[in-house]
Design an enzyme around this catalytic site. Structure first.
Site, mmCIF file in Angstrom:
data_model
loop_
_atom_site.group_PDB
_atom_site.id
_atom_site.type_symbol
_atom_site.label_atom_id
_atom_site.label_comp_id
_atom_site.label_asym_id
_atom_site.label_seq_id
_atom_site.Cartn_x
_atom_site.Cartn_y
_atom_site.Cartn_z
ATOM 1 N N SER A 476 22.471 -14.761 32.246
ATOM 2 C CA SER A 476 23.630 -15.496 31.754
ATOM 3 C C SER A 476 23.807 -15.341 30.247
ATOM 4 O O SER A 476 24.148 -14.269 29.769
ATOM 5 C CB SER A 476 23.498 -16.967 32.161
ATOM 6 O OG SER A 476 24.717 -17.659 31.990
ATOM 7 N N ASP A 487 26.741 -3.313 23.050
ATOM 8 C CA ASP A 487 28.104 -2.804 22.902
ATOM 9 C C ASP A 487 28.435 -2.500 21.443
ATOM 10 O O ASP A 487 29.132 -1.529 21.134
ATOM 11 C CB ASP A 487 29.107 -3.824 23.444
ATOM 12 C CG ASP A 487 29.327 -3.683 24.950
ATOM 13 O OD1 ASP A 487 28.579 -2.913 25.575
ATOM 14 O OD2 ASP A 487 30.233 -4.345 25.485
ATOM 15 N N LYS A 501 23.613 -12.323 36.157
ATOM 16 C CA LYS A 501 24.490 -13.497 36.333
ATOM 17 C C LYS A 501 25.620 -13.406 35.316
ATOM 18 O O LYS A 501 25.421 -13.635 34.130
ATOM 19 C CB LYS A 501 23.712 -14.800 36.148
ATOM 20 C CG LYS A 501 24.590 -16.042 36.285
ATOM 21 C CD LYS A 501 23.817 -17.314 35.990
ATOM 22 C CE LYS A 501 24.723 -18.532 36.023
ATOM 23 N NZ LYS A 501 25.735 -18.535 34.946
#
Length: 729
Positions: A476, A487, A501
């Site tokens: 999460s 990224d 998740k």
């Protein structure tokens, strides 16, 4: 179905204890056949939430197929190991299967209570049978018998005789473990009898509120794996875990037989400051105020004792305490404490510094700062009240980064292993400590609307070399941070692929609709959105894949989002513009070569790999032998292996394993051990060598040295040399 949920598994009787979050009242001996008015209203409220797309990300209609699904999940919650109910019981329950949906919708919950009542009866019968078995049977441990403990896919026992045979094998395993630990038959018999009496007592104390919460969680689990119902008490515990604070005496408690004992004192809490308590002390009475009447709490459920002890800061509580060294029937000592707000520092961010020697002997050692973050916590109420000292993962990490800067640390490893997540806001703000302004996560709601959450504050707390350490237990919010760092090309991601998740939950207070002041209906942790990384990829199901991979401890078929049969699939949306500080792909082959060469010579890492392989092999067997000679030989091999490794540590000058002399199976459950010794052992375990963390620091040091020594490679990997992530120290 895979991976039973936390709240439902509170009913797993084989755990021999009932988790705090599920327990309710001490006086609830019976299971009513119909719900009270509050339960009926709560059921209707929860149904309204989960079937309405204005609230739920993936609402589901309570049709016959879903009714059957809820029925199966409730059965699994009651008896996941299929050691109590028989095929005949389940066949009798089948008449409820088509009625479950209507029962939830209309608040007529007789099926849930009736099934729960049968479960309790069966547990009582099993305990009675096991105690009879312990009195009469003499167990032998020869031959090729084995205990097959994994019964997830096994059929229900045909009758009582088949259950008797299953339980005899389990009791034989329990007996053999204690025998191998050096205990005599009379002591073994007494220990196991007490163990199963406690099992019977714990389950007998479950009441209608427990049945109701478990049943509603069978419903929420049918919606998605991360939607949960919390009764009022469980809601309070959830908020406490998120805020890292409580109002009380500052002590961790556990149940041992009929009494609640102090397991650990929380530093800075009233109990610790008083100097009058030690781990193992037993609380036998509780009174309110300085002079209120004392209630005898022996035999109570632990959550009821906790409820009496907790209270608003500034109020007083009396405790009658029998020291752990005294007989339980000794005269208790009465202690009066003033409750306070206690910070749960043990679960907060922590730091350490690792020195990575220069491998060639010609350069300079690298000092790598480590931040271990177990959760993304935030005291929501404290933040709303503008409390200047509210608990916040981001604030704690920022403070540590400031300390690292003063210590001239060369690089930072953010350790998110086994961090299951927490506050989405904290994940966004914490990522902002390492990047300048920009998007961190995209959030797509049920209607398809996508919003972007990002860092809007210019500047960073750390602009130098960074690595994020993850494993399968990172989920999460941890995946948001690791994925965003990846990224942006802001740092290296090291470890195992994460949990997967990729959904967002909000806590919805059910009491806000009736509008009453009393907390009666609890709350629902409801999936309201799905998150996507700045690059557009979801972490859902697939997780975050590291740049440098460590051996897999558990794979996707065993643990993670992909084990849930109704998890959302992976998908992606359009990327949003974000700065790309670096591209580590050109660097990874060299890092892999250095990593592989180093771990080939690192005894701690090699031992860890051996242990993982052994664990996976043992787990895949799904049984243990009941042959004493075979089990004793296994035990002796393990003891010899620990001694040999400890000797090699001494010879090589490595840190010693504090548990090397205390690693054998003692055959006891957690609540059967000496509390003080068990707590000390847990503390010692925290000091064990951590080869994965050491190797992560070494990989980061490798990256620094490679980039420092090769300007062309550095320009290729980190072109934004004036931006955060320049790694220029």
């Amino acid at each position: 179905m895979k991976a039973p949920r936390l709240i439902s598994t509170a009913l797993i009787a084989l755990a021999l204890s009932v988790p705090l979050g599920l327990m309710a009242r001490a006086d609830g001996d019976g299971i009513p056949t119909s719900p009270d008015a509050d339960q009926a209203r709560t059921s209707k409220l929860v149904h309204g939430l989960l079937s309405d797309s204005r609230y739920a990300y993936r609402p589901r209609k309570l049709d016959p197929a879903m009714s059957a699904d809820i029925f199966d999940r409730y059965l699994e919650a009651l008896d996941p190991t299929k050691m109590f109910l028989t095929a005949a019981d389940v066949a009798r329950f089948e008449r409820y299967r088509p009625r479950i949906g209507a029962a939830i919708r209309e608040g007529e919950l007789e099926p849930a209570h009736a099934m729960f009542a049968v479960y309790k009866e069966r547990v009582a019968e099993r305990v009675e049978h096991v105690r009879w078995l312990l009195e009469r049977d003499i167990f032998d441990f020869e031959g090729e018998d084995r205990w097959e403990y994994d019964r997830e896919d096994a059929p229900w026992a045909a009758d009582q005789a088949e259950l008797d045979a299953l339980w005899r094998q389990q009791v034989r395993n329990d007996w053999l473990r204690l025998k191998l630990a050096g205990r005599e038959p009379d002591e073994i018999r007494e220990t196991l009898d007490r163990r199963y009496v406690n099992l019977g007592t714990n389950v007998a104390q479950l009441d209608g509120e427990d049945a109701f919460q478990s049943f509603l969680n069978a419903y929420t689990a049918a919606i998605d794996p991360h939607t949960d119902y919390f009764n009022p008490r469980s809601t309070e515990l959830f908020n406490q875990s998120m805020s890292l604070s409580l109002e009380g005496i500052g002590a961790q408690l556990q149940k041992q037989d009929d009494v609640v004992v102090i397991r650990e004192l929380i530093a800075g809490g009233p109990a610790a400051i008083s100097g009058k308590f030690k781990p193992g002390d037993r609380i036998v009475g509780v009174g309110q105020g300085r002079n209120g009447p004392i209630e005898d709490v022996v035999g109570w459920r632990i959550d009821d004792v906790v409820e009496k002890i907790k209270g608003p800061k500034g109020t007083q509580v009396q405790l009658d305490v029998v020291p752990g060294s005294a007989n339980l029937d000794s005269e208790p000592v009465r202690i009066v404490l003033t409750r306070a707000r206690v910070r749960l520092e043990e679960q907060a961010a922590k730091s350490e510094v690792i020195t990575v020697p220069d491998g060639g002997g010609e350069g300079v050692d690298k000092r790598v700062g480590v931040i271990k973050l177990p959760a993304f916590y935030q005291d929501f109420q404290g933040r709303r009240n503008r409390d200047g000292d509210y608990a916040s993962a981001t604030r704690d990490v920022a403070r540590i980064l400031g300390e690292f800067a003063e210590q001239d640390i060369d690089g930072v490893v953010l350790d998110l292993r086994n961090n299951g997540g927490g506050s989405l806001n904290e994940a966004v703000e914490l990522t902002g400590l390492f990047i300048d302004t920009g998007p961190v996560v995209q959030v797509r709601e049920s209607g398809g609307r996508v919003s972007v959450e990002g860092d809007r504050t210019s500047g960073v707390a750390w602009d130098g070399p960074l690595a994020v350490l993850i494993n399968r237990g990172s989920a999460s919010a941890s995946e948001i941070v690791a994925g965003a760092i990846q990224d942006y090309g802001r740092g290296l991601v090291i470890g195992e692929t994460t949990f997967g998740k990729g959904t967002v939950q909000n806590l919805v207070d059910l009491d806000r609709w009736p509008g009453g002041e009393e907390k009666r209906f609890g709350s629902v942790k409801l999936t309201v959105a799905q998150f996507f990384l700045p690059g557009g990829s979801s972490t859902q199901n697939r997780g975050v894949v590291p740049d440098i991979r460590f051996p897999v401890t558990v794979d996707a078929s065993e643990f993670g989002e992909s084990t849930h049969d109704n998890a959302l699939p992976w998908t992606r949306i359009a990327a949003v513009p974000h700065t790309r500080y670096g591209d580590f792909k050109p660097l990874l082959p060299q890092l892999d070569v250095l990593h592989e060469a180093r771990i080939a010579e690192d005894p701690e890492f090699k031992w860890w790999v051996e242990d993982v392989e052994q664990f996976r092999a043992e787990r895949d067997k799904k049984y243990v032998s009941l042959n004493e000679a075979e089990r004793r030989a296994e035990r002796e091999r393990e003891d010899a292996k620990r001694r040999e490794r400890q000797a090699q540590r001494r010879e090589l000058g490595l840190p010693l394993d504090p548990l090397a002399e205390d690693g054998s199976d003692d055959g006891l459950q957690a609540n059967e051990r000496d509390v003080a010794l068990d707590t000390a052992r847990e503390k010692a375990a925290e000091e064990r060598p951590d080869p994965l963390l050491q190797e992560s620091a070494a990989i980061l040091a490798d990256a620094m040295r490679l980039l420092e020594g090769n300007r062309q490679l550095s320009a290729q990997v980190l072109p934004e040399s004036t931006q955060p992530g320049s790694w220029a120290r």
